[in-house]
Design an enzyme around this catalytic site. Structure first.
Site, PDB file in Angstrom:
ATOM      1  N   HIS A  71       0.284 -12.332   1.449  1.00  0.00           N
ATOM      2  CA  HIS A  71      -0.502 -11.388   0.667  1.00  0.00           C
ATOM      3  C   HIS A  71      -0.614 -11.803  -0.800  1.00  0.00           C
ATOM      4  CE1 HIS A  71      -1.292  -6.786  -0.106  1.00  0.00           C
ATOM      5  NE2 HIS A  71      -2.372  -7.532  -0.240  1.00  0.00           N
ATOM      6  N   TYR A  78       0.827  -1.203   0.000  1.00  0.00           N
ATOM      7  CA  TYR A  78       0.000   0.000   0.000  1.00  0.00           C
ATOM      8  C   TYR A  78       0.867   1.262   0.000  1.00  0.00           C
ATOM      9  CZ  TYR A  78      -3.512  -3.413   1.549  1.00  0.00           C
ATOM     10  OH  TYR A  78      -4.331  -4.511   1.664  1.00  0.00           O
TER      11      TYR A  78
END
Length: 322
Positions: free
Chosen positions: A138, A54
């Protein structure tokens, strides 16, 4: 607060998804980011999720700074491994990956044991913490072999060493997450966009398997990236322009919710939270107003008659919500 699986880690029912703090799609100012976290805290949110992906680490840095004034034992933080950040001499921005930040790093897919530890160490430095509570693998969609053979055992060792409290995987699909539930000893899985008013794929196998195994589920993407927050032509679904048929379905859902005196956002969040396997619902927030609004919507009671109407009209499967 709900416990994650058999771990000692607890999460608030409403969680803060911090991708926007990494300038997801558009810039968020430093002050705005800090105010968003502060407003969520004021509404009782105590679970905060981030990732190196992010904003090339920006989300982690901002989240860590915002939480620094609070006692460490009073909140839960999760981050992710699998995308290792390497410095580059490149120019330009990272908008091709969805983040309005300088392209000062590149992402390297790495689910190796060494990669997991190095990625987590870098995350701790950016967060300014000596530990995180939850670590997810992830998006291992295209890296299943390494994730199961090396990444997961590395997380298991970190858990046994007490470095992290709970481990799991976070993905935008239900099938591989179900495999994690059945083939490993994860505490939690994070499923984004696959248990919503528009997409109940996780309800077929993932959620029942989680209940059977005593594993918790964190649900993200309750609004399917925008369509369920504001259904209209041109709205986004899964980060692209929503097809006309889905826009029509979302509008019908909004009309039904209105007949029962609730907004569509409240209904969307309540649907995600209703399943007994779900420990927390993550909502992406980029401002204090959004944080406060999400808390209000999440706390809005939704009558059972709405679910019955949606089942009767075919807008939901007959067994949903559980």
């Amino acid at each position: 607060m709900n416990r994650l699986g058999r771990s000692r880690v607890t999460v608030s029912r409403l969680g803060f998804g911090a991708a926007a703090l990494g300038n997801l799609f558009a810039e968020v100012g430093e002050e705005q980011a800090q105010e968003a976290v502060a407003a969520a805290w004021g509404q009782g949110v105590r679970y905060f999720d981030t990732a190196p992906h992010y904003g090339l680490g920006l989300s982690e840095r901002r989240l860590g700074a915002a939480l620094r004034e609070h006692p460490r034992a009073h909140y839960t933080v999760s981050t992710k491994v699998g995308r290792r950040l390497e410095p580059t001499d490149g120019h330009g921005d990272d908008l091709a990956n969805g983040f309005a930040v300088p392209a000062a790093h590149r992402r390297v897919w790495d689910f190796s044991a060494d990669g997991v530890r190095r990625t987590l160490e870098a995350s701790l430095e950016r967060l300014g913490l000596d530990r995180v509570d939850v670590v997810y693998l992830h998006d291992p969609d295209d890296h299943a072999e390494q994730a199961f053979r090396e990444g997961y055992p590395a997380l298991e060792r970190l858990r046994s060493e007490g470095v992290v409290g709970a481990i799991g995987a976070g993905m935008n699909q239900a099938e591989m997450l179900t495999r994690f539930l059945r083939d490993t000893d994860v505490d939690v899985v994070l499923c984004a966009g696959r248990y919503t008013l528009l997409d109940q794929r996780a309800g077929a196998e993932l959620l029942p398997a989680a209940l059977e195994r005593g594993v918790s589920v964190v649900v993200g993407g309750a609004f399917n990236s925008g369509l369920l927050a504001d259904p209209r032509p041109g709205a986004t679904y899964e980060y692209t322009r929503a097809p006309a048929g889905l826009v029509d379905r979302a509008l019908r859902l909004r009309e039904a919710a209105g007949r029962h005196g609730v907004g569509l956002r409240a209904a969307a969040l309540a649907f995600c939270a209703a399943h007994p396997a779900v420990a927390s619902v993550l909502v992406g927030v980029r401002s204090a107003d959004e944080a406060r609004d999400c808390a209000v919507q999440f706390g809005t009671p939704v009558p059972a008659a709405l679910w019955q109407e949606l089942r009767d009209t075919g807008l939901l499967p007959s067994e949903e919500p559980s």
